[in-house]
Design a protein around this motif. Structure first.
Motif, short mmCIF file in Angstrom:
data_model
loop_
_atom_site.label_atom_id
_atom_site.label_comp_id
_atom_site.label_asym_id
_atom_site.label_seq_id
_atom_site.Cartn_x
_atom_site.Cartn_y
_atom_site.Cartn_z
N SER A 2 0.98 -1.33 0.16
CA SER A 2 0.19 -0.37 0.10
C SER A 2 0.86 1.24 -0.04
O SER A 2 0.52 1.75 -0.35
CB SER A 2 -0.94 0.34 1.07
OG SER A 2 -0.21 0.12 2.25
N ILE A 5 1.65 1.85 -3.86
CA ILE A 5 0.59 2.48 -4.21
C ILE A 5 0.45 3.81 -4.13
O ILE A 5 -0.08 4.97 -4.68
CB ILE A 5 -0.76 1.59 -3.99
CG1 ILE A 5 -0.75 0.15 -4.60
CG2 ILE A 5 -2.05 2.28 -4.74
CD1 ILE A 5 -1.80 -0.92 -4.06
N GLU A 6 0.77 4.14 -2.18
CA GLU A 6 0.16 5.80 -1.93
C GLU A 6 1.41 6.56 -2.78
O GLU A 6 1.19 8.21 -3.39
CB GLU A 6 1.19 5.67 -0.80
CG GLU A 6 0.11 6.91 -0.63
CD GLU A 6 0.56 6.65 2.11
OE1 GLU A 6 1.42 8.00 1.84
OE2 GLU A 6 0.18 5.97 2.08
N GLU A 9 0.47 6.54 -6.58
CA GLU A 9 -0.55 7.46 -7.22
C GLU A 9 0.25 9.36 -6.67
O GLU A 9 -0.53 10.67 -7.65
CB GLU A 9 -1.72 7.48 -5.45
CG GLU A 9 -2.68 8.70 -6.06
CD GLU A 9 -3.34 7.79 -4.52
OE1 GLU A 9 -5.13 7.96 -5.25
OE2 GLU A 9 -3.51 6.87 -4.21
N LYS A 10 0.77 9.56 -5.93
CA LYS A 10 1.36 11.10 -5.64
C LYS A 10 1.99 11.93 -6.60
O LYS A 10 1.81 12.87 -7.52
CB LYS A 10 2.30 11.29 -4.26
CG LYS A 10 1.22 11.43 -3.49
CD LYS A 10 1.89 11.27 -1.64
CE LYS A 10 1.50 11.06 -1.15
NZ LYS A 10 2.25 11.02 0.60
N ALA A 12 1.50 9.58 -10.39
CA ALA A 12 0.73 9.89 -11.33
C ALA A 12 -0.42 10.96 -10.91
O ALA A 12 -0.70 10.89 -12.71
CB ALA A 12 0.09 8.50 -11.65
N GLN A 13 -0.68 11.29 -10.70
CA GLN A 13 -2.02 12.27 -10.08
C GLN A 13 -1.42 12.96 -11.14
O GLN A 13 -1.98 13.60 -11.71
CB GLN A 13 -2.69 12.34 -9.19
CG GLN A 13 -3.41 12.98 -8.77
CD GLN A 13 -5.26 12.71 -9.26
OE1 GLN A 13 -5.43 10.59 -8.82
NE2 GLN A 13 -5.75 12.45 -9.96
N LEU A 23 -7.61 9.02 -12.56
CA LEU A 23 -6.90 7.95 -12.07
C LEU A 23 -7.61 6.89 -11.38
O LEU A 23 -8.35 7.44 -10.47
CB LEU A 23 -5.45 9.02 -11.41
CG LEU A 23 -4.71 7.55 -10.39
CD1 LEU A 23 -4.27 6.81 -10.96
CD2 LEU A 23 -3.47 8.31 -9.79
N ASP A 25 -7.42 3.67 -11.22
CA ASP A 25 -7.14 2.52 -9.71
C ASP A 25 -5.59 2.04 -9.35
O ASP A 25 -4.74 2.49 -11.25
CB ASP A 25 -8.00 1.15 -10.62
CG ASP A 25 -7.50 0.30 -9.12
OD1 ASP A 25 -6.91 0.87 -7.90
OD2 ASP A 25 -8.27 -0.60 -9.22
N ILE A 26 -4.85 1.94 -9.47
CA ILE A 26 -3.32 1.55 -9.27
C ILE A 26 -3.15 0.57 -8.57
O ILE A 26 -3.93 -0.12 -6.92
CB ILE A 26 -2.53 2.27 -8.81
CG1 ILE A 26 -2.55 3.69 -8.58
CG2 ILE A 26 -0.79 2.12 -8.77
CD1 ILE A 26 -1.39 4.80 -8.36
N ILE A 39 -1.32 1.00 -14.06
CA ILE A 39 -1.95 2.21 -13.50
C ILE A 39 -3.80 1.96 -14.62
O ILE A 39 -3.40 1.32 -15.71
CB ILE A 39 -1.38 3.33 -13.56
CG1 ILE A 39 -0.18 3.02 -13.24
CG2 ILE A 39 -1.87 4.32 -14.19
CD1 ILE A 39 0.11 3.70 -11.80
#
Length: 156
Positions: A2, A5-6, A9-10, A12-13, A23, A25-26, A39
């Motif tokens: 996780s 993923i966190e 996400e920071k 990719a966003q 976005l 899901d990851i 992604i």
């Protein structure tokens, strides 16, 4: 996992937002001997392979700069497909009137799996109409009891 993923996400966003995409899901999963970082991106009209390629290139550059993942992995960027997962409040709101597949953590009215039309989503509760044998039935499912939800494929 996780934490990966966190971090991703920071990264990719902003890339996804810059391209006016969403976005969705990851996933960071091990399949056999290999790790995969997946992604999922989307937009109202759907995404094409070119957009997936741009996100992949830009994100790959960012990941190479900081190297936050300890293992070798395959980066995949794609559309969530016809069975798009429902994860956010916005996802559920957009799914009203559509067929959904919902699995719950615990039985509700004796069932843990429901497929039917999402009639409404209000105050963090789903109202689903589904068919049991030849009878239509409705069930209210609190959002906190949803283990997994996605759009259901419909054939016309």
């Amino acid at each position: 996992m996780s934490k990966v993923i966190e971090i991703v996400e920071k990264m990719a966003q902003p890339i996804v937002e810059d391209l006016q995409l969403e976005l969705v899901d990851i996933e960071y999963v091990k399949e056999g001997k290999n790790w995969f970082l997946r992604i999922y991106i989307d937009k109202e009209q759907g995404v094409d392979i070119e957009e997936c390629g741009i996100v992949s290139e830009r994100l790959s550059e960012k990941l190479d700069e900081t190297d936050p993942i300890p293992y070798n992995y395959f980066l995949e960027v794609s559309s969530p497909g016809a069975e798009r997962p429902l994860k956010t409040i916005r996802d559920y709101e957009r799914a009203v009137g559509k067929r959904v597949n919902v699995k719950t953590y615990e039985p509700i009215e004796g069932e843990k799996a429901f497929e039917g039309t999402l009639l409404s989503f209000e105050q963090k509760e789903l109202l689903i109409e589904y068919l049991i044998k030849t009878r239509k039935k409705q069930v209210v499912i609190p959002l906190e009891k949803v283990a997994k939800a996605r759009l259901a494929v419909t054939f016309s």
